[in-house]
Motif scaffolding. Structure first.
Motif, mmCIF file in Angstrom:
data_model
loop_
_atom_site.group_PDB
_atom_site.id
_atom_site.type_symbol
_atom_site.label_atom_id
_atom_site.label_comp_id
_atom_site.label_asym_id
_atom_site.label_seq_id
_atom_site.Cartn_x
_atom_site.Cartn_y
_atom_site.Cartn_z
ATOM 1 N N THR A 26 2.640 35.885 13.621
ATOM 2 C CA THR A 26 3.932 35.974 14.299
ATOM 3 C C THR A 26 5.034 35.338 13.457
ATOM 4 O O THR A 26 6.114 35.920 13.288
ATOM 5 N N VAL A 77 7.394 40.873 16.966
ATOM 6 C CA VAL A 77 6.019 41.195 17.334
ATOM 7 C C VAL A 77 5.622 40.371 18.559
ATOM 8 O O VAL A 77 6.187 39.315 18.817
ATOM 9 N N THR A 93 2.079 38.812 20.173
ATOM 10 C CA THR A 93 0.674 38.569 19.842
ATOM 11 C C THR A 93 0.000 37.824 20.983
ATOM 12 O O THR A 93 0.653 37.253 21.850
ATOM 13 N N TRP A 106 -2.510 47.089 23.349
ATOM 14 C CA TRP A 106 -2.616 46.450 22.031
ATOM 15 C C TRP A 106 -2.592 47.517 20.954
ATOM 16 O O TRP A 106 -3.296 48.519 21.039
#
Length: 86
Positions: A3, A13, A15, A43
């Motif tokens: 990240t 992003v 995560t 995901w």
């Protein structure tokens, strides 16, 4: 870490991580937390990492790691992930 690297390059992003100390892939197959985490979002990438000693012993790889990894891949795909082309 991923990240931070992505954000430093201007990429946004999201995560998540589910990593209990000493947990094996077999443990994750049996864990409700794993099923919940997989179903919690769509995901793009799921990384599977085995407990540190299991991959070094052929018998453990054959009997534990490979079957558990295959089951986790099925779980990831059932949660909506697409098959990678790589």
């Amino acid at each position: 870490m991923f990240t931070s690297l992505a954000e430093s390059g201007g990429h946004e992003v999201a995560t998540g991580m589910l990593a209990q100390g000493g947990a094996t892939l077999v443990d994750h197959v049996a864990a409700a937390d794993t099923t919940t985490a997989l179903a919690s979002t769509h995901w793009n990438v799921v990384v599977l990492q085995e407990q540190s000693q299991i991959p070094s012993v052929d018998a453990f790889r054959q009997v534990q790691m490979y079957p558990a990894a295959r089951q986790l891949v099925r779980m990831v795909r059932a949660a909506g992930a697409s098959r990678s082309s790589s």
